[in-house]
Motif scaffolding. Structure first.
Motif, short mmCIF file in Angstrom:
data_model
loop_
_atom_site.label_atom_id
_atom_site.label_comp_id
_atom_site.label_asym_id
_atom_site.label_seq_id
_atom_site.Cartn_x
_atom_site.Cartn_y
_atom_site.Cartn_z
N SER A 1 -0.96 1.08 6.57
CA SER A 1 -2.37 1.34 6.86
C SER A 1 -2.67 2.83 6.78
O SER A 1 -3.75 3.25 6.34
N MET A 2 -1.72 3.66 7.18
CA MET A 2 -1.90 5.11 7.07
C MET A 2 -1.93 5.54 5.61
O MET A 2 -2.74 6.41 5.23
N TRP A 3 -1.08 4.96 4.79
CA TRP A 3 -1.12 5.28 3.36
C TRP A 3 -2.48 4.91 2.77
O TRP A 3 -2.99 5.60 1.88
N TRP A 4 -3.08 3.83 3.25
CA TRP A 4 -4.41 3.42 2.76
C TRP A 4 -5.42 4.53 3.00
O TRP A 4 -6.24 4.84 2.14
N VAL A 5 -5.36 5.15 4.19
CA VAL A 5 -6.27 6.26 4.50
C VAL A 5 -6.00 7.45 3.57
O VAL A 5 -6.92 8.04 2.99
N TRP B 1 6.89 2.71 -7.21
CA TRP B 1 7.03 3.80 -6.26
C TRP B 1 8.04 4.85 -6.71
O TRP B 1 8.16 5.92 -6.12
N ALA B 2 8.80 4.55 -7.77
CA ALA B 2 9.82 5.48 -8.26
C ALA B 2 9.27 6.51 -9.25
O ALA B 2 10.03 7.27 -9.82
N SER B 3 7.97 6.54 -9.44
CA SER B 3 7.36 7.37 -10.49
C SER B 3 7.03 8.78 -10.03
O SER B 3 6.43 9.55 -10.78
N GLY B 4 7.42 9.16 -8.81
CA GLY B 4 7.02 10.43 -8.24
C GLY B 4 7.20 11.65 -9.13
O GLY B 4 6.33 12.53 -9.16
N VAL C 1 0.82 -1.21 0.00
CA VAL C 1 0.00 0.00 0.00
C VAL C 1 0.85 1.26 0.00
O VAL C 1 0.49 2.27 -0.62
N GLY C 2 2.01 1.24 0.70
CA GLY C 2 2.86 2.42 0.66
C GLY C 2 3.34 2.70 -0.75
O GLY C 2 3.35 3.85 -1.21
N ASP C 3 3.74 1.65 -1.46
CA ASP C 3 4.17 1.79 -2.85
C ASP C 3 3.06 2.40 -3.70
O ASP C 3 3.32 3.11 -4.68
N MET C 4 1.81 2.11 -3.33
CA MET C 4 0.68 2.57 -4.12
C MET C 4 0.51 4.08 -4.11
O MET C 4 -0.03 4.63 -5.07
N HIS C 5 0.95 4.77 -3.05
CA HIS C 5 0.66 6.20 -2.99
C HIS C 5 1.30 6.99 -4.13
O HIS C 5 0.61 7.75 -4.82
#
Length: 586
Positions: A280-284, A507-510, A236-240
């Motif tokens: 879980s925080m990234w999910w929010v 996650w490297a696409s920022g 999920v962190g990678d997803m942000h």
């Protein structure tokens, strides 16, 4: 009479089949939302020998391809012949990182017995040429990328399911001949349009935007993955950063809610998603951002029960005004050994998540939960931890107001240039620099750091990268000379040691999301993605133009710097979309 019997047999068969001629109603059926294309190699990168006795006509594999075996052996078909002491092999280069496998079409070998070959996939030349051992880190983790298979006489076989640019094929048995008509990459991907775009007077920035978009596109498989070679999982962190890029490039795509729901459903409370509290925080935070962009209130309501439990769980991990999170305490890998910085980052992440939760519960008219989330956020703001000189922690603290953004920018984020940047949290470092008004230097950092991967031959962005790897480095799309460092086989740690390292990691696409948001200047201003503010920052650019997805169609924008330094902007928005142009533009 015979015709009548055949007709009756066909009618009896049809009567036993479902009307659609598909599987019976009680079957579990899943449809693949992806497409497949078959790509010929761009070049034969390497041959084990130049002798025609062992390798003949390899250039035939460069196409065209039809994916069909034929009943004639043409003279120019590729032929590999082994002897007692020679096992020939070739390395195919498909020109760009892909997700999928390989299709092999064979001819009529004199011996009709299956011919065994070894197949090796690689995101770099070194990986495709490697052995699976403990020396350079090559593995078959999560996806088989090195294996032996039999090929049929006069037939076709499709194998492999990994991320790769290169495929090596070797004979493994003596005194055999293999006739190969075709060797095509099977490109498996979501066939979706690139609605967002970015072009400017700086071609290096343009390339970086494009590569970031393509990196995420490759990871939009059945679910939204972290990497196409490894781990191929929903983190999920990678997803942000990935979701930020999806919003800027593709707009709405079902892979995002599908992945958010998967991780929710497999993580019963009080567990943390992926075992990591910040995830879980990234999910929010992702749900807040997704609703702002797309405005699906019914979907947001589906999260209420879980989010209510998660809010309670997060609240239970606050002692006084400080985080006391359990589970894996993780920001990103390069910062993981700095315990003080991790604590500071977790304090900021928890604050960020409470503020996002308060917004979500506000949209859901849940006043009690809004008050709880706001109260927790207020408590956390009264304590300012020490970032310990760490750029990851400083970025999060600047973004959440625990640290003055200009101070973080001056004293930590720009200290040493891009040294200390990481491919994941580099996005938040750029965001914090933008908050401090340092857009021009942020663009320079993008060109130096993410551009460094391009200089080493990357066609997608990597799981990690350290600017110090550039020193005396060989390119990943070449055989590394003896006097150069093999970057892929030498560097990396933690979960990405050496050749295990993903060279296509979402996650490297920022920078893609960042360039659309801060240089093209598009930001959503109200839930549902109907109102946008355009606030461009061109730095040294002469012009920038592009598009940004909305629910009603793309916004088209062009900014041009005038001789007096002012910015002239032209914006075309679809009906139903309101766009306000900021007064302060630089």
């Amino acid at each position: 009479m015979l015709v009548l019997v055949i007709c009756l047999s066909i009618q009896n068969l049809k009567a036993q089949l479902p009307p659609s001629f598909g599987p019976p109603e009680n079957y579990q059926v899943t449809e693949d939302s992806r497409s497949r294309k078959y790509l010929s190699p761009q070049q034969i990168f390497w041959k084990s020998t130049e002798e025609d006795t062992y390798i003949e006509n390899p250039s035939h594999l460069l196409g065209p391809n039809i994916g069909q075996a034929i009943l004639t052996n043409q003279q120019d078909f590729c032929r590999l012949r082994s002897s007692e002491d020679q096992m020939p092999g070739i390395l195919l280069d498909f020109g760009i990182n892909l997700h999928g496998g390989i299709q092999l079409v064979t001819g009529m070998m004199q011996d009709k017995e299956p011919v065994k070959i070894r197949v090796r996939f690689g995101e770099s030349v070194s990986e495709a040429m490697s052995e699976i051992d403990t020396v350079n880190g090559a593995t078959n983790d999560h996806a088989m990328r090195d294996f032996v298979i039999p090929l049929p006489w006069l037939g076709k076989i499709e194998v492999g399911n990994s991320g790769f640019r290169y495929v090596r094929i070797d004979l493994v048995e003596p005194n055999r001949e293999l006739i190969i008509k075709e060797a095509n990459a099977i490109f498996v991907y979501r066939d979706i349009p690139y609605i967002g775009s970015f072009k400017s007077s700086d071609e290096r920035l343009n390339s970086i935007w494009d590569v970031g978009a393509y990196t995420v596109h490759l990871n939009m498989q059945e679910y939204l993955w972290d990497g196409i070679k490894r781990d191929r999982l929903v983190w999920v962190g990678d997803m942000h950063p990935e979701v930020s890029t999806i919003n800027a490039v593709f707009g709405y795509n079902e892979v995002v809610p599908k992945s958010l729901d998967l991780i929710r459903d497999i993580t019963p409370m009080p567990q943390w998603m992926n075992g990591i509290s910040t995830y879980s925080m990234w999910w929010v935070i992702i749900h807040r951002d997704w609703y702002l962009q797309h405005g699906d209130l019914e979907y947001l309501r589906e999260q209420k029960a879980y989010l209510t439990e998660l809010l309670s769980h997060m609240s239970s991990r606050v002692e006084g005004n400080r985080e006391n999170l359990d589970g894996t305490r993780f920001l990103d890998w390069p910062s993981s050994e700095n315990r003080e910085a991790v604590h500071a980052g977790l304090q900021a992440m928890l604050l960020w998540a409470f503020e996002a939760a308060a917004e979500i519960f506000g949209y859901l008219d849940e006043d009690e939960q809004v008050n709880i989330a706001n109260e927790m956020a207020r408590e956390l703001k009264t304590y300012q931890p020490d970032a310990a000189g760490n750029k990851q922690a400083a970025a999060l603290m600047a973004l959440t107001g625990l640290m003055d953004a200009e101070k973080a920018n001056k004293e930590i984020l720009t200290k040493g240039g891009v040294k200390g940047f990481s491919t994941f949290y580099g996005y938040y470092m750029l965001e914090a620099m933008a908050k401090a008004g340092n857009h021009k230097l942020a663009m320079d950092y993008i060109k130096e750091y993410w551009g460094g991967m391009l200089d080493l031959g990357a066609t997608t962005f990597w799981e990690d990268f350290d600017i110090e790897w550039m020193e005396n480095a060989g390119r990943i799309d070449e055989f590394v000379p003896d006097d150069k460092v093999d970057v892929h086989a030498s560097y990396g740690g933690y979960s990405y040691e050496k050749l295990r390292h993903n060279l296509s990691h979402g996650w490297a696409s920022g920078p893609t999301a960042w360039l659309s948001s801060h240089v093209l200047g598009v930001k959503v201003k109200s839930p549902g993605g109907k109102e946008f503010l355009v606030s461009p920052h061109l730095g040294n650019l002469e012009w920038v133009e592009g598009s940004y997805p909305t629910s009603e169609g793309p916004i088209h924008i062009r900014h041009e710097k005038m001789q007096d330094g002012s910015i002239q902007s032209k914006i075309e928005a679809p009906p139903g979309i309101q766009v306000k142009l900021a007064e302060n533009r630089d």
